[in-house]
Design a protein around this motif. Sequence first.
Motif, PDB file in Angstrom:
ATOM      1  N   VAL A  30    -109.658  26.950 -43.881  1.00 27.34           N
ATOM      2  CA  VAL A  30    -108.719  27.074 -42.761  1.00 27.34           C
ATOM      3  C   VAL A  30    -109.215  28.195 -41.872  1.00 27.34           C
ATOM      4  N   THR A  31    -109.351  27.934 -40.597  1.00 24.84           N
ATOM      5  CA  THR A  31    -109.841  28.999 -39.711  1.00 24.84           C
ATOM      6  C   THR A  31    -109.293  28.830 -38.298  1.00 24.84           C
ATOM      7  N   HIS A  32    -109.235  29.969 -37.587  1.00 24.03           N
ATOM      8  CA  HIS A  32    -108.880  29.941 -36.164  1.00 24.03           C
ATOM      9  C   HIS A  32    -110.140  29.840 -35.321  1.00 24.03           C
ATOM     10  N   SER A  33    -111.274  30.148 -35.960  1.00 21.92           N
ATOM     11  CA  SER A  33    -112.504  30.301 -35.192  1.00 21.92           C
ATOM     12  C   SER A  33    -113.292  28.996 -35.161  1.00 21.92           C
ATOM     13  N   ILE A  34    -113.431  28.455 -33.968  1.00 25.87           N
ATOM     14  CA  ILE A  34    -114.201  27.213 -33.815  1.00 25.87           C
ATOM     15  C   ILE A  34    -115.655  27.483 -34.190  1.00 25.87           C
ATOM     16  N   HIS A  35    -116.149  28.646 -33.823  1.00 27.43           N
ATOM     17  CA  HIS A  35    -117.527  29.023 -34.129  1.00 27.43           C
ATOM     18  C   HIS A  35    -117.748  29.012 -35.649  1.00 27.43           C
ATOM     19  N   ALA A  43    -118.965  24.222 -41.700  1.00 24.26           N
ATOM     20  CA  ALA A  43    -118.428  22.958 -42.223  1.00 24.26           C
ATOM     21  C   ALA A  43    -119.336  21.760 -41.966  1.00 24.26           C
ATOM     22  N   ASP A  44    -119.136  20.713 -42.794  1.00 22.72           N
ATOM     23  CA  ASP A  44    -119.781  19.423 -42.552  1.00 22.72           C
ATOM     24  C   ASP A  44    -118.880  18.538 -41.698  1.00 22.72           C
ATOM     25  N   ARG A  45    -117.607  18.926 -41.668  1.00 18.05           N
ATOM     26  CA  ARG A  45    -116.620  18.107 -40.969  1.00 18.05           C
ATOM     27  C   ARG A  45    -115.516  19.033 -40.462  1.00 18.05           C
ATOM     28  N   ILE A  46    -115.026  18.733 -39.268  1.00 16.30           N
ATOM     29  CA  ILE A  46    -113.949  19.570 -38.719  1.00 16.30           C
ATOM     30  C   ILE A  46    -112.742  18.679 -38.432  1.00 16.30           C
ATOM     31  N   LEU A  47    -111.608  19.061 -38.997  1.00 19.24           N
ATOM     32  CA  LEU A  47    -110.359  18.361 -38.663  1.00 19.24           C
ATOM     33  C   LEU A  47    -109.582  19.259 -37.710  1.00 19.24           C
ATOM     34  N   VAL A  48    -109.336  18.747 -36.515  1.00 19.51           N
ATOM     35  CA  VAL A  48    -108.574  19.527 -35.539  1.00 19.51           C
ATOM     36  C   VAL A  48    -107.109  19.108 -35.656  1.00 19.51           C
ATOM     37  N   LEU A  49    -106.250  20.090 -35.874  1.00 22.19           N
ATOM     38  CA  LEU A  49    -104.825  19.794 -36.061  1.00 22.19           C
ATOM     39  C   LEU A  49    -104.038  20.160 -34.808  1.00 22.19           C
ATOM     40  N   SER A  50    -102.953  19.427 -34.609  1.00 18.85           N
ATOM     41  CA  SER A  50    -102.085  19.683 -33.452  1.00 18.85           C
ATOM     42  C   SER A  50    -101.152  20.845 -33.771  1.00 18.85           C
ATOM     43  N   PRO A  51    -100.449  21.406 -32.746  1.00 21.53           N
ATOM     44  CA  PRO A  51     -99.390  22.370 -33.062  1.00 21.53           C
ATOM     45  C   PRO A  51     -98.357  21.719 -33.990  1.00 21.53           C
ATOM     46  N   ARG A  52     -97.548  22.578 -34.634  1.00 22.65           N
ATOM     47  CA  ARG A  52     -96.577  22.133 -35.621  1.00 22.65           C
ATOM     48  C   ARG A  52     -95.708  21.010 -35.084  1.00 22.65           C
ATOM     49  N   PRO A  53     -95.439  19.971 -35.838  1.00 19.29           N
ATOM     50  CA  PRO A  53     -95.935  19.698 -37.182  1.00 19.29           C
ATOM     51  C   PRO A  53     -97.359  19.155 -37.142  1.00 19.29           C
ATOM     52  N   LEU A 107    -121.058  20.769 -30.193  1.00 16.44           N
ATOM     53  CA  LEU A 107    -119.953  20.638 -31.164  1.00 16.44           C
ATOM     54  C   LEU A 107    -118.848  21.655 -30.888  1.00 16.44           C
ATOM     55  N   LEU A 108    -119.268  22.840 -30.485  1.00 20.22           N
ATOM     56  CA  LEU A 108    -118.270  23.873 -30.128  1.00 20.22           C
ATOM     57  C   LEU A 108    -117.383  23.351 -29.004  1.00 20.22           C
ATOM     58  N   THR A 109    -118.024  22.789 -27.971  1.00 21.48           N
ATOM     59  CA  THR A 109    -117.284  22.304 -26.806  1.00 21.48           C
ATOM     60  C   THR A 109    -116.359  21.169 -27.212  1.00 21.48           C
ATOM     61  N   ARG A 110    -116.893  20.242 -28.021  1.00 14.27           N
ATOM     62  CA  ARG A 110    -116.090  19.076 -28.410  1.00 14.27           C
ATOM     63  C   ARG A 110    -114.841  19.508 -29.199  1.00 14.27           C
ATOM     64  N   THR A 111    -115.053  20.451 -30.144  1.00 13.41           N
ATOM     65  CA  THR A 111    -113.917  20.926 -30.963  1.00 13.41           C
ATOM     66  C   THR A 111    -112.902  21.644 -30.080  1.00 13.41           C
ATOM     67  N   SER A 112    -113.417  22.458 -29.170  1.00 17.76           N
ATOM     68  CA  SER A 112    -112.540  23.219 -28.294  1.00 17.76           C
ATOM     69  C   SER A 112    -111.687  22.285 -27.428  1.00 17.76           C
ATOM     70  N   LYS A 113    -112.318  21.220 -26.919  1.00 14.99           N
ATOM     71  CA  LYS A 113    -111.578  20.260 -26.087  1.00 14.99           C
ATOM     72  C   LYS A 113    -110.511  19.555 -26.914  1.00 14.99           C
ATOM     73  N   ALA A 114    -110.898  19.180 -28.148  1.00 13.98           N
ATOM     74  CA  ALA A 114    -109.928  18.483 -29.017  1.00 13.98           C
ATOM     75  C   ALA A 114    -108.719  19.362 -29.291  1.00 13.98           C
ATOM     76  N   LEU A 115    -108.993  20.645 -29.485  1.00 13.26           N
ATOM     77  CA  LEU A 115    -107.907  21.606 -29.756  1.00 13.26           C
ATOM     78  C   LEU A 115    -106.973  21.690 -28.546  1.00 13.26           C
ATOM     79  N   ALA A 116    -107.565  21.790 -27.360  1.00  8.03           N
ATOM     80  CA  ALA A 116    -106.768  21.878 -26.133  1.00  8.03           C
ATOM     81  C   ALA A 116    -105.979  20.587 -25.917  1.00  8.03           C
ATOM     82  N   GLN A 117    -106.624  19.450 -26.232  1.00  9.81           N
ATOM     83  CA  GLN A 117    -105.965  18.153 -26.061  1.00  9.81           C
ATOM     84  C   GLN A 117    -104.752  18.044 -26.993  1.00  9.81           C
ATOM     85  N   GLY A 118    -104.957  18.489 -28.259  1.00 13.31           N
ATOM     86  CA  GLY A 118    -103.859  18.445 -29.241  1.00 13.31           C
ATOM     87  C   GLY A 118    -102.686  19.280 -28.782  1.00 13.31           C
ATOM     88  N   ASP A 119    -103.001  20.414 -28.194  1.00 13.69           N
ATOM     89  CA  ASP A 119    -101.968  21.312 -27.690  1.00 13.69           C
ATOM     90  C   ASP A 119    -101.193  20.638 -26.569  1.00 13.69           C
TER      91      ASP A 119
END
Lengths: 518, 261
Positions: free
Chosen positions: B194-199, B205-215, B240-252
């Motif tokens: 579990v991490t806050h850091s995309i970097h 990791a071999d795989r990144i699961l991007v989660l939305s805000p609660r729930p 990959l950094l950019t892709r994860t960051s975008k996914a995080l923003a999208q989830g938000d």
Amino acid sequence: MMRVASVGPPLLGGVLLIMGWGALAAVLRGGHLVAGPAEVAGWIAANPGLLGRALGKTLTNATLGFLAGNLVAIALAGVAMIWPRLLNLISGLALVVFCLPLIATGPILRVLMGPGDGPQIVLAALAVYYTTLIPLLTGLRATPAVWLDLVHSYGRGRWSELIHVRARAALPYLFAGLQIAAPAAFLGAMVGEFTGAEQGMGVLTIRFMRALDVPALWAIAVVAAAVSMVVYGAIGAVARMVLHDRPPVILSPPRGKPVSGLSRLFQPALLIAAVLVLWWAGMALPGMNPFFAKSPQDVLAALTTAPQAAATRDTLWTALTETAVFLLPGYVAGLMLGAGLAIALVLVPNLSTLVMPIAVALRSVPIVTTAPLIVLFLGRGALGTISLVAAMVFFPTLVACLHGMRQAPGQILDVFHIYAAGRLRQMAHIRIPAMLPAFFAAARMSVPAAILAVTVVEWLTTGRGLGSLMALSASVSDYNMLWAAVAVVTTISALCYAGVAAIERRILFVYAPEQVRP
Amino acid sequence: MAESQGCARIECTGLGKSFPGALRAVTPLDVTFQPGATTALVGPSGCGKSTLLRLIAGLEDPSEGKVLIDDLPPVRQAARGAISVAFQDPSLLPWLTVRANVALARKLARQSPDPTLVDELIGLVGLSGSEKTRPAALSGGMRQRAAIARALATQPRILLLDEPFGAVDELTRRQLARDLPPLWQSRGTTTLLVTHSIHEAVTLADRILVLSPRPARIVADIAVPLPHPRDAHGADFRALLTRTSKALAQGDADNAPMAAQ
């Protein structure tokens, strides 16, 4: 954790205390009230054999009671950790035992156990049971959840929690409990000796009180206080060696999970049922003489259906009102003086380093053993009794309140410093609210102690109130009255404790919500 | 108890968690963690990442659905010493030295003492020389490193790391990012981080699961097909950094109307 700087201030405090005592003796010379340090030392030097034998006896009984009471407390605390459902019942029963009036249980134990040291040892054990159990339960439950998560993450259960985490985490609390238990055991043994033992410090107290031998009474009180302080200090020293720190100041018994609805009624009902069953079973043991051993039915009959029931109730009510007249002002005065001095000491911090060690040490003195002196000094009337009750409540309140005010959050104090807010403003806005949980914990724990103090003074000196009634009932073998008095005093004590706890909950809901919310 | 062997597969089926009087922490999730893989869970604060980790560790009971680790519930696997958790709070026992804290894990997992392994791990996390020190004398980062060593001491099949590098200094963090993946890869450890850091996620990791805000729900499942050690300046890494960051923003953004309700 309570931090007291070094050896310097306590030593200076002790010297000042002895100098003040000497000055008081010099001022009141000829009044046959105060024996000065030199007079007391002279009496001790002249009677080493008598004092040595009595002290040896009392210490032996106190030690045996201390061991027995603490072993039971430790075992029960362990049981409560393994089976948490029993926690409320165990702490409830502990409270009831703590509320038993020692001066009535003393004579009852005497007739049940006969001559010898049994009653003294049992009373010493009863006196320490609660003072150890409550801190221990607090310590066992004060474990951060994440430590327990660590144990659970390896699939281990409550035993592993207890062995690897809780037991060691509770050690500082156990030591704190043992520190308070040491003088309590001494007090229990002495009260046991008041009830007809052949030898011991309690026996000497009664003898010299009747003979109005002032130097001897002062010598006994000073020796009892000194022994208690030495044991208190010795346990503290062992704690520092084991823990690399001082034991914490224990303020409050553990709270069970908040209950609601039916269980709010169910839990007290279960406790009352358990007390009645245990009482009834104890009296039904083989060898119990029904003349002495009164069961709950006997007491109920004596108060309701017996021919003299109305007279018994009247006598009890009169005694109760006489006791309340001394108890309530003493209790309130002790609380106010304790909190007031604590506030003054925080406003003048230099004074605190001097007074705090004395207060911590005096907290270890078995105050009741000094009852004859206080009454000698202040008279057999209201003032002497109220003062003793106040003294009994004062020291724990002072120590708790000082501790509470030191818990004021540093960051909030920093905010006040930034705005250059003065000490009074800090006191009103931060320190007094931070003190409230400690104040109420002390107020709650002081209820049974105050009742013990008032009944002992009534018994030994004033000849009024519940204490005197219990002593008189024991001496004329009116065991129905004696057991009824025990039941009434215990019930009132437990109810007052619960009453203070209810006020406490309301206050804490505003000032320390983390303590009352799940 | 023998030390646990082999790779572990974690299967979450319809897994959800609600707390009384609070919002639902985790919406029903269906996700499988492959044996020996390292998966990073990334998401905003309070989104339920730690709750998901606790559900998988068996420290919380699911409100719905289930977790199975090699067809057994987590509690059963934990009892076999298969799971280790490095908590966000280092949770070192203050009365034990660093060495004793690390060794405690083997005791709790009913494994035989292995002082050599314990000292090796203490060295790995850069705490050589502090073996006899108590936690109070350590900095926050040192405590966290000791907690990581403790989590590794049982050579677990499943390693659950809850923001384990939060208080670790940058240099040590880089060193751990270099040394840890080979360690758990060689042992086939199934790792959840579990991490806050995309970097950090892309580094480890071999795989990144991007989660939305609660729930928490999964908004992106990103494979990280880069060899270790990873070059943080490489084009693939940065993509990959950019892709994860975008996914995080999208989830938000997706969750914003839900939060407003």
